[in-house]
Scaffold this active site. Structure first.
Site, PDB file in Angstrom:
ATOM      1  N   GLU A 299       0.771  -1.245   0.000  1.00 13.73           N
ATOM      2  CA  GLU A 299       0.000   0.000   0.000  1.00 13.73           C
ATOM      3  C   GLU A 299       0.802   1.295   0.000  1.00 13.73           C
ATOM      4  O   GLU A 299       0.237   2.370   0.196  1.00 13.73           O
ATOM      5  CB  GLU A 299      -1.024   0.010   1.164  1.00 13.73           C
ATOM      6  CG  GLU A 299      -2.074  -1.073   0.990  1.00 13.73           C
ATOM      7  CD  GLU A 299      -3.134  -1.125   2.094  1.00 13.73           C
ATOM      8  OE1 GLU A 299      -3.048  -0.355   3.051  1.00 13.73           O
ATOM      9  OE2 GLU A 299      -4.058  -1.969   1.967  1.00 13.73           O
TER      10      GLU A 299
ATOM     11  N   GLU B 226      -7.188  -7.341  -1.690  1.00  9.26           N
ATOM     12  CA  GLU B 226      -7.594  -7.106  -0.307  1.00  9.26           C
ATOM     13  C   GLU B 226      -8.992  -6.516  -0.305  1.00  9.26           C
ATOM     14  O   GLU B 226      -9.244  -5.546  -1.020  1.00  9.26           O
ATOM     15  CB  GLU B 226      -6.682  -6.083   0.407  1.00  9.26           C
ATOM     16  CG  GLU B 226      -5.431  -6.633   0.991  1.00  9.26           C
ATOM     17  CD  GLU B 226      -4.751  -5.629   1.958  1.00  9.26           C
ATOM     18  OE1 GLU B 226      -5.446  -4.757   2.522  1.00  9.26           O
ATOM     19  OE2 GLU B 226      -3.532  -5.730   2.117  1.00  9.26           O
TER      20      GLU B 226
END
Ligand SMILES: *[C@@H]1O[C@H](CO)[C@@H](O)[C@H](O)[C@H]1NC(C)=O
Ligand SMILES: *[C@@H]1O[C@H](CO)[C@@H](O)[C@H](O)[C@H]1NC(C)=O
Ligand SMILES: *[C@@H]1O[C@H](CO)[C@@H](O)[C@H](O)[C@H]1NC(C)=O
Ligand SMILES: *[C@@H]1O[C@H](CO)[C@@H](O)[C@H](O)[C@H]1NC(C)=O
Ligand SMILES: *[C@@H]1O[C@H](CO)[C@@H](O)[C@H](O)[C@H]1NC(C)=O
Ligand SMILES: *[C@@H]1O[C@H](CO)[C@@H](O)[C@H](O)[C@H]1NC(C)=O
Ligand SMILES: *[C@@H]1O[C@H](CO)[C@@H](O)[C@H](O)[C@H]1NC(C)=O
Ligand SMILES: *[C@@H]1O[C@H](CO)[C@@H](O)[C@H](O)[C@H]1NC(C)=O
Ligand SMILES: *[C@@H]1O[C@H](CO)[C@@H](O)[C@H](O)[C@H]1NC(C)=O
Length: 886
Positions: A462, A558
């Site tokens: 991320e 995710e």
């Protein structure tokens, strides 16, 4: 026995001469060490591999660190420095070796290593293997080794202070009850806390430690790559990495596949500056190589590879054996259409077969990694396989997992998407940090490369998205943090990866737009694009049971929703008084800001809330409700992704080829996104995964006024599959079907609608006068399975649902060890039937289901020996209407 062409002939007899043994002198230093803090007066025995927490726990100095607020109570432990020491005996044979090294497979983290009072080296990265020359410091007889660790928390704070500017984020959110500046230290990033885990910043020797003596050379690593020629024959590339003692060492290198096939023998010369040897070996046709396949696509055939080096200098053999698999991997990132603005594909192709990735994300299974035994990993990964998963992402905020982890993944066919261990942060880029990262990446790739399960690397978790979207205030000087990003991942990490292992795709980050990110300078304008790469997508207050709220990405790596773990799992770490959804401890344990409120708000969108006047009963019911939320959300979202795998919308969205929900396992007992609790117990979501990841899925949706039923399969069938689907309409208040429709359908692709009808039309002439009264249930006519259901309203609005009297009957042993069968009966339809075997480790064949027949057979697979009596007395059963009291 088959012999490769480029190899001299070796007789079977001589194979036995080189039976798998090593003549190197190795002294194991695992086991009992003294863990001490002289300042505080602690001096306890601690086992290695291990950390100071488990040492203090074993010595009775502290209680269970997971109990209530003990993470807070024991915060001081992480702020202290801890010394590890022990004695060991050196025998003359070892002392006589030309080179003697101390090998530390993992030091956690900042430490100084002493042998007999003299410094031999330092460590600052828990992901690096350190090898120190100790020959001159050893003596025959008793020696002392000591590792002086420094508090990771203090070190990180110091580094942050010394650094010329702030590298954000500095601290976790207050709800995480964590420690600051974890990005300044090369250590498991979640060990300073996460939104699903506590802060236990360990110190210790977390992997094997040993002394090794040799006279010539030792094999440190063996890597492999498998390639398949157009003739179908396999080529195996083997690289052998040595540690060499003298200027030049020559000897015989020999490589063998299983016990029978000598692939290669040659005389080689190696030196300290030229210490690796790479070979490209053609595997003879006669070997009949069987490919390694992901779970669900074929066998996971593995071969043992033996590598021997016999030096000429002295009669000394160094050897290594690893298990390998033959498979190819490709990540397809072609443009989806001629129109480039419609984006690129993003899917994995294994052995030429496109694969829809079904799975989840893996986080460290414990704050104290030394407690994560092979059995525990085996259990968790088997649970993944049991629900038809074929991929797990080893998330970048944890650790590069143990050898056992990847070995088991190889055996079970669980593909691994391997992040590098950087997550949710910017990172420093000073020289020492970057050089430490280089060593880390080099070591980890050489350790992991031979595992067929690993199918991709990604640079971090991320950070591309965080930088682009200014999660940590980096916009004050975007250029600075952008340059750091480029320097770390593009200029430091990637070149090592590409140089060491170009056999797998390397992705800059996760999520990322992949090639598009690279072309946009590595930090894409929209790193969460539906048209490129993978996405991470969380939505907490949307109607999660409505597929229309979800995005249509290429690959969802995710997505998730929280739930509480079971009452049973909480019992050892909660006091009685904590067993209230709104207790202080429930709040404290919830690291996701407003998480407990969110779960209630979500539940209210779909169901009425439980109303027991007994606080403990109400807590149990609320736990159950949060597990329903989570299961329905992940079912809805995952099936949505699977339905989109072979379609594009008008803008180019679609061809979704991956669904890895967040998260598989738990690091402790808490409300989190996991589908498997800390103890291994399956939450309702995990049982749902067994259906939504099934090789054949029936997936009904309400598309406006239409009931649309999809059938999804993992592979395009070689021949169209014909089958009959029965769709029945039911009223909640009366068992039996109001109407059945049987459709014959043909599957000739991976996903498609087989039944699409106007619901108003379907309901006319039935006694279903209101949608709220009814649901559709459907199944393959011959086999009853797979089955599916869809309601015409939420359970909050449903009319006519009645309490069901559900009974367990005919509980029986099956003759098979650890398997029990039982039958459940009901007098009413019952949603979310939950059978619980309190205190028994194991899992049911199904759970959390809508009971739409008057009886259903269930099996229980125990993971431990248990008598029928004990199992019987552990059982309880409930369904949705049981949480509403008069
Ligand atoms: C660790 O050992 C060193 C050397 O004996 C000593 O100076 C130091 O105080 C010790 N640290 C702790 C925390 O006990
Ligand atoms: C710690 O205990 C060991 C015996 O278990 C002893 O040999 C050692 O001297 C002790 N160290 C200190 C600093 O008390
Ligand atoms: C390796 O060297 C040995 C003698 O040192 C010799 O007998 C043998 O033939 C050589 N092998 C190869 C494959 O060259
Ligand atoms: C899988 O392995 C079994 C047992 O070795 C073998 O009979 C079967 O043919 C294999 N299947 C495939 C698809 O390779
Ligand atoms: C932004 O970072 C650069 C280094 O990349 C530095 O030279 C500059 O002074 C920084 N600007 C501010 C406003 O901090
Ligand atoms: C489906 O049902 C029809 C009508 O009963 C029957 O003729 C047909 O054989 C069935 N097809 C399959 C695949 O069972
Ligand atoms: C698959 O079946 C559908 C419906 O029967 C048909 O329209 C389509 O042409 C078929 N596709 C292929 C590739 O055979
Ligand atoms: C569904 O059927 C009803 C009743 O026949 C009709 O009024 C309605 O327009 C239909 N809806 C659509 C989208 O066709
Ligand atoms: C137990 O249940 C399983 C699954 O329904 C079934 O295959 C098996 O035959 C049953 N065994 C016995 C002894 O009833």
């Amino acid at each position: 026995m088959a012999v490769a062409q480029n190899v001299i002939f070796v007789t079977v007899c001589s194979l036995y001469l080189f039976s798998f043994s090593s003549s190197l002198s190795t002294l194991d230093l695992n086991g009992a060490w003294i863990v001490s803090n002289e300042v505080r007066g602690y001096n306890v025995s601690g086992s290695v591999p291990g950390s100071m927490y488990t040492a203090l726990l074993a010595a009775g100095v502290i209680q269970d660190p997971y109990y209530r607020r003990n993470d807070e109570t024991y915060r001081w432990i992480a702020k202290e420095d801890w010394n590890y020491s022990r004695t060991f005996t050196v025998i003359p044979k070892l002392m006589a070796m030309k080179t003697i090294v101390l090998v530390c497979e993992g030091l956690d983290t900042v430490g100084k290593v002493f042998v007999n009072g003299k410094v031999v080296g330092k460590s600052d990265n828990m992901f690096v293997r350190y090898t120190f020359d100790v020959k001159d410091l050893l003596k025959i007889g008793e020696n002392i080794i000591k590792v002086e660790f420094q508090s990771a928390v203090n070190y990180a704070a110091e580094r942050s202070k010394q650094y010329s500017y702030t590298v954000p984020p500095t601290c976790p959110t207050p709800q995480s009850h964590g420690d600051c500046h974890v990005n300044m230290i090369r250590k498991e990033q979640c060990s300073f806390s996460w939104d699903w885990g506590p802060s236990f910043p360990t110190q210790g020797i977390w992997r094997d430690i040993y002394i090794q003596g040799y006279n010539s050379a030792v094999i440190r690593d063996v890597t492999t790559e498998t390639m398949r020629g157009s003739d179908g024959l396999w080529t195996l590339q083997v690289a052998v990495f040595f540690e060499v003692t003298s200027v030049l060492v020559s000897g015989q290198l020999r490589i063998q596949l299983d016990k029978t096939t000598v692939l290669h023998v040659s005389n080689i010369t190696i030196s300290q500056s030229n210490s690796s040897h790479t070979l490209t070996l053609k595997i003879p046709k006669e070997e009949n190589i069987m490919m390694w396949w992901p779970n669900g696509y074929g066998n996971q055939t593995l071969y043992q590879l033996y590598v021997y080096f016999e030096s000429k200098i002295s009669p000394e053999i160094s050897s290594k054996k690893i298990k390998i698999g033959f498979r190819t991997v490709k990540l397809n990132q072609e443009y989806v259409t001629q129109n480039k603005s419609q984006g690129r594909e993003f899917y994995f192709v294994i052995n030429g077969q496109s694969i829809f990735a079904k799975g989840s994300n893996w986080v460290p299974a414990d704050s104290f990694l030394e407690t994560v035994t092979r059995a525990r990993i085996q259990n968790r990964l088997q649970s993944a396989k049991d629900v038809h998963m074929n991929m797990l992402r080893v998330w970048g905020g944890g650790v590069y997992e143990s050898d056992e982890f990847y070995e088991i993944a190889d055996e079970l066919g669980i593909m691994i998407w391997q992040d590098f261990m950087f997550g949710c942060a910017m990172y420093p880029t000073d020289k020492s940090f970057l050089s430490s990262v280089t060593s880390e990446v080099l070591h980890q790739i050489r350790r992991l490369k031979h595992h067929p399960s690993i199918i991709a690397y990604s640079g971090n978790n991320e950070n591309e998205k965080a930088l682009r979207q200014n999660w940590y205030g980096t916009s004050t000087n975007f250029t600075r943090y952008y340059n750091d990003y480029i320097q770390l991942y593009k200029e430091t990490l990637m070149p090592v990866v590409v140089n060491e292992d170009s056999s797998r795709p390397f992705l800059p980050s996760s999520p990322t737009d992949g090639l598009e990110s690279e072309s946009e300078g590595w930090v894409a304008q929209d790193p969460g694009s539906e048209y490129f790469g993978d996405i991470h997508d969380y939505r907490y207050l949307d109607p999660y049971f409505d597929y229309k709220v979800y995005r249509i990405p290429r690959f969802a790596s995710e997505y998730g929703l929280q739930s509480w773990c079971s009452y049973e799992t909480l019992e050892p770490v909660f006091a009685e008084s904590d067993m209230d959804y709104w207790s202080d401890l429930c709040d404290y344990r919830q690291h996701h800001p407003f998480g407990n409120f969110q779960m209630m708000a979500e539940a209210l969108l779909y169901m009425k809330l439980p109303n027991s006047s007994d606080v403990k009963q109400k807590f149990k019911d609320l736990i159950y409700i949060t597990q329903i939320n989570q299961a329905i959300a992940m079912k809805t979202e995952t099936e949505h992704y699977r339905r989109w795998q072979n379609r594009l919308d008008s803008t180019g969205r679609g061809h979704t080829m991956g669904a890895l929900y967040w998260q598989l396992d738990d690091i402790w007992q808490a409300p989190t996104w996991a589908s498997i609790e800390y103890t291994g117990k399956w939450k309702m979501l995990h049982y749902y995964a067994r259906h939504f990841f099934a090789p054949m899925l029936i997936s009904p949706i309400m598309d406006g006024e239409f009931l649309d039923v999809y059938v999804v399969v993992d592979q395009v069938p070689p021949q169209p599959i014909t089958n009959n689907l029965t769709i029945s309409l039911h009223r909640w208040d009366q068992m039996g079907a109001l109407q059945n429709w049987v459709v014959e359908f043909k599957i000739n692709s991976t996903a498609g609608s087989v039944f699409r009808r106007n619901v108003t039309d379907l309901l006319t002439k039935t006694s279903c006068d209101l949608p709220q009264r009814c649901f559709f249930y459907m199944y393959l006519t011959n086999t009853q399975e797979p089955s599916a259901w869809v309601t015409l309203s939420t359970f909050r609005e449903a009319i006519g649902l009645q309490k069901a009297n559900i009974k367990i009957t005919n509980l029986r042993t099956t003759g098979e060890d650890k398997i029990f069968n039982l039958t459940i009966t009901t007098d009413n339809f019952a949603p979310f039937v939950w059978i619980d075997a309190y205190g028994i480790k194991g899992r049911f064949s199904d759970n959390g289901f809508l009971l739409a027949q008057s009886q259903k057979n269930i099996s229980f697979y125990a993971w431990e020996s248990v008598t029928l009596d004990r199992f019987n007395s552990s059982l309880s059963i409930k369904s949705l209407m049981d949480v509403y009291y008069e």
